[in-house]
Design an enzyme around this catalytic site. Sequence first.
Site, mmCIF file in Angstrom:
data_model
loop_
_atom_site.group_PDB
_atom_site.id
_atom_site.type_symbol
_atom_site.label_atom_id
_atom_site.label_comp_id
_atom_site.label_asym_id
_atom_site.label_seq_id
_atom_site.Cartn_x
_atom_site.Cartn_y
_atom_site.Cartn_z
ATOM 1 N N LYS A 117 6.252 56.489 27.514
ATOM 2 C CA LYS A 117 5.659 57.036 26.278
ATOM 3 C C LYS A 117 4.327 57.708 26.556
ATOM 4 O O LYS A 117 3.959 58.658 25.864
ATOM 5 C CB LYS A 117 5.517 55.944 25.223
ATOM 6 C CG LYS A 117 6.859 55.552 24.619
ATOM 7 C CD LYS A 117 6.721 55.057 23.207
ATOM 8 C CE LYS A 117 8.094 54.862 22.581
ATOM 9 N NZ LYS A 117 8.051 54.226 21.284
ATOM 10 N N LYS A 199 18.611 57.418 28.165
ATOM 11 C CA LYS A 199 18.963 56.551 27.036
ATOM 12 C C LYS A 199 19.102 57.377 25.759
ATOM 13 O O LYS A 199 18.334 58.322 25.559
ATOM 14 C CB LYS A 199 17.814 55.539 26.874
ATOM 15 C CG LYS A 199 18.073 54.412 25.939
ATOM 16 C CD LYS A 199 16.817 53.571 25.756
ATOM 17 C CE LYS A 199 15.855 54.222 24.787
ATOM 18 N NZ LYS A 199 14.856 53.342 24.184
ATOM 19 N N LYS A 202 16.112 58.288 19.418
ATOM 20 C CA LYS A 202 16.033 58.937 18.107
ATOM 21 C C LYS A 202 15.279 60.268 18.149
ATOM 22 O O LYS A 202 15.384 61.076 17.253
ATOM 23 C CB LYS A 202 15.421 57.990 17.069
ATOM 24 C CG LYS A 202 14.219 57.194 17.495
ATOM 25 C CD LYS A 202 13.973 56.049 16.501
ATOM 26 C CE LYS A 202 13.288 54.872 17.178
ATOM 27 N NZ LYS A 202 13.343 53.628 16.459
HETATM 28 P P1 TYM Z 1 13.233 50.313 19.167
HETATM 29 O O1 TYM Z 1 12.762 50.549 17.787
HETATM 30 O O2 TYM Z 1 12.970 51.368 20.192
HETATM 31 O O3 TYM Z 1 14.775 50.014 19.231
HETATM 32 C C1 TYM Z 1 15.365 49.074 18.386
HETATM 33 C C2 TYM Z 1 16.442 48.256 19.066
HETATM 34 O O4 TYM Z 1 17.528 49.090 19.459
HETATM 35 C C3 TYM Z 1 17.758 48.967 20.841
HETATM 36 N N1 TYM Z 1 18.112 50.311 21.337
HETATM 37 C C4 TYM Z 1 19.186 50.560 22.083
HETATM 38 N N2 TYM Z 1 20.171 49.763 22.527
HETATM 39 C C5 TYM Z 1 21.147 50.337 23.265
HETATM 40 N N3 TYM Z 1 21.165 51.661 23.579
HETATM 41 C C6 TYM Z 1 20.194 52.496 23.146
HETATM 42 N N4 TYM Z 1 20.239 53.784 23.442
HETATM 43 C C7 TYM Z 1 19.154 51.937 22.351
HETATM 44 N N5 TYM Z 1 18.056 52.474 21.757
HETATM 45 C C8 TYM Z 1 17.435 51.456 21.134
HETATM 46 C C9 TYM Z 1 16.456 48.481 21.431
HETATM 47 O O5 TYM Z 1 16.660 47.811 22.643
HETATM 48 C C10 TYM Z 1 15.963 47.573 20.346
HETATM 49 O O6 TYM Z 1 16.567 46.305 20.418
HETATM 50 N N6 TYM Z 1 9.701 47.197 20.778
HETATM 51 C C11 TYM Z 1 10.929 47.294 20.026
HETATM 52 C C12 TYM Z 1 10.775 46.896 18.571
HETATM 53 C C13 TYM Z 1 10.177 45.546 18.378
HETATM 54 C C14 TYM Z 1 10.828 44.288 18.591
HETATM 55 C C15 TYM Z 1 9.873 43.316 18.240
HETATM 56 C C16 TYM Z 1 12.100 43.936 19.033
HETATM 57 C C17 TYM Z 1 8.932 45.274 17.939
HETATM 58 N N7 TYM Z 1 8.746 43.946 17.867
HETATM 59 C C18 TYM Z 1 10.177 41.960 18.365
HETATM 60 C C19 TYM Z 1 12.387 42.569 19.138
HETATM 61 C C20 TYM Z 1 11.425 41.596 18.806
HETATM 62 C C21 TYM Z 1 11.398 48.735 20.060
HETATM 63 O O7 TYM Z 1 10.659 49.650 20.336
HETATM 64 O O8 TYM Z 1 12.669 48.912 19.672
#
Ligand code: TYM
Length: 333
Positions: A117, A199, A202
């Site tokens: 990032k 990956k 979004k």
């Molecule tokens: P974020 O918002 O980027 O993504 C949300 C969740 O979706 C999963 N994910 C994917 N899984 C498979 N293939 C993909 N292409 C893909 N893109 C996203 C991510 O692994 C995630 O589970 N830091 C976290 C958000 C967060 C969080 C937390 C998660 C904040 N606090 C506490 C768990 C517990 C994040 O950026 O996810």
Amino acid sequence: MENQERKKRIFSGIQPSGELTLGSYMGAIKNWVNLQDAYECIYCIVDMHAITVRQDPAQLRRRSVEQLAQYIACGLDPQKNIMFIQSHVPQHAELSWILGCYTQFGELSRMTQFKQKSQQHADNITAGLFTYPVLMAADILLYQADLVPVGADQKQHVELCRDIAQRFNGVYSPTFTLPEPFIPKMGARIMSLGNPENKMSKSDPDGCVYLMDSPEEIRRKFKRAVTDSETAVRFDKENKPGVSNLLTIYCAATGKTLEEAEAEFAGQGYGVFKPAVADAVVELLRPIREESQRLMADKAYLQSVYQEGAQKAQRLAEKNLSKVRRKVGFVAW
Ligand code: TYM
């Protein structure tokens, strides 16, 4: 007896920094739905994480509520789970500050997501972006979560969370439950349709399927999905990353195994395979899209869900945080 039989607790969240994608559905939400009966689940819309990169305020507000509608439309029951918006529970920020004092600069410097990032947002590398994993650790530890269902990309952050918890417990006395990441066997890392080396994200509209995409849009995206110059529908991540990704999506959407899917398309080319994957995803997402649209028309209901969620979350959070304040030496008042 109630205590002995306490269900294990789950915490997870998604940033409302963009529209929800098929990646976040297959990597995370699908598992959340499966886990909601056996566990006590807390699912969050992590808007405080989202502002680690610049957001349009009106869009962030809209997406946060839309994300709640989509959680429910995916099958999460507000009666069974606590669902809330992170900024409504200020204890997250407070615990994050405290835990930041038990986290090393070097540990945060090694985080892959920070490295990526900070390249993407080279003109705006903020302290918030750097300390983001500490806030995530606070999210999880605030509720003493046992399990954190996430996609593979978040494993490193959950491991750091465990290290921070372990350190804190060592300095004081056992305070935090050490959480385990819970990563699905199928769909832990959905790749971009346009560039299967990356990956699905979004921020890449062409390589990414959004939960709210229309059937036409979904079909168009799969038609253009990158494959390879062979014709065989075979899982081989190294040499056939595009086809392997499509097979993974197909299996995660239909519940079939890779062997079953390979057998189904044996002897058929990509001209048959790609539309079949698109159809499976269209059927998977159709009810989710329709239900989200219906829910978005009922803002009062959504508000009642996130308000009630925040109240419940605050109660749990405050109970744990008051112990933490005492342990570190803050004066009670
Ligand atoms: P974020 O918002 O980027 O993504 C949300 C969740 O979706 C999963 N994910 C994917 N899984 C498979 N293939 C993909 N292409 C893909 N893109 C996203 C991510 O692994 C995630 O589970 N830091 C976290 C958000 C967060 C969080 C937390 C998660 C904040 N606090 C506490 C768990 C517990 C994040 O950026 O996810």
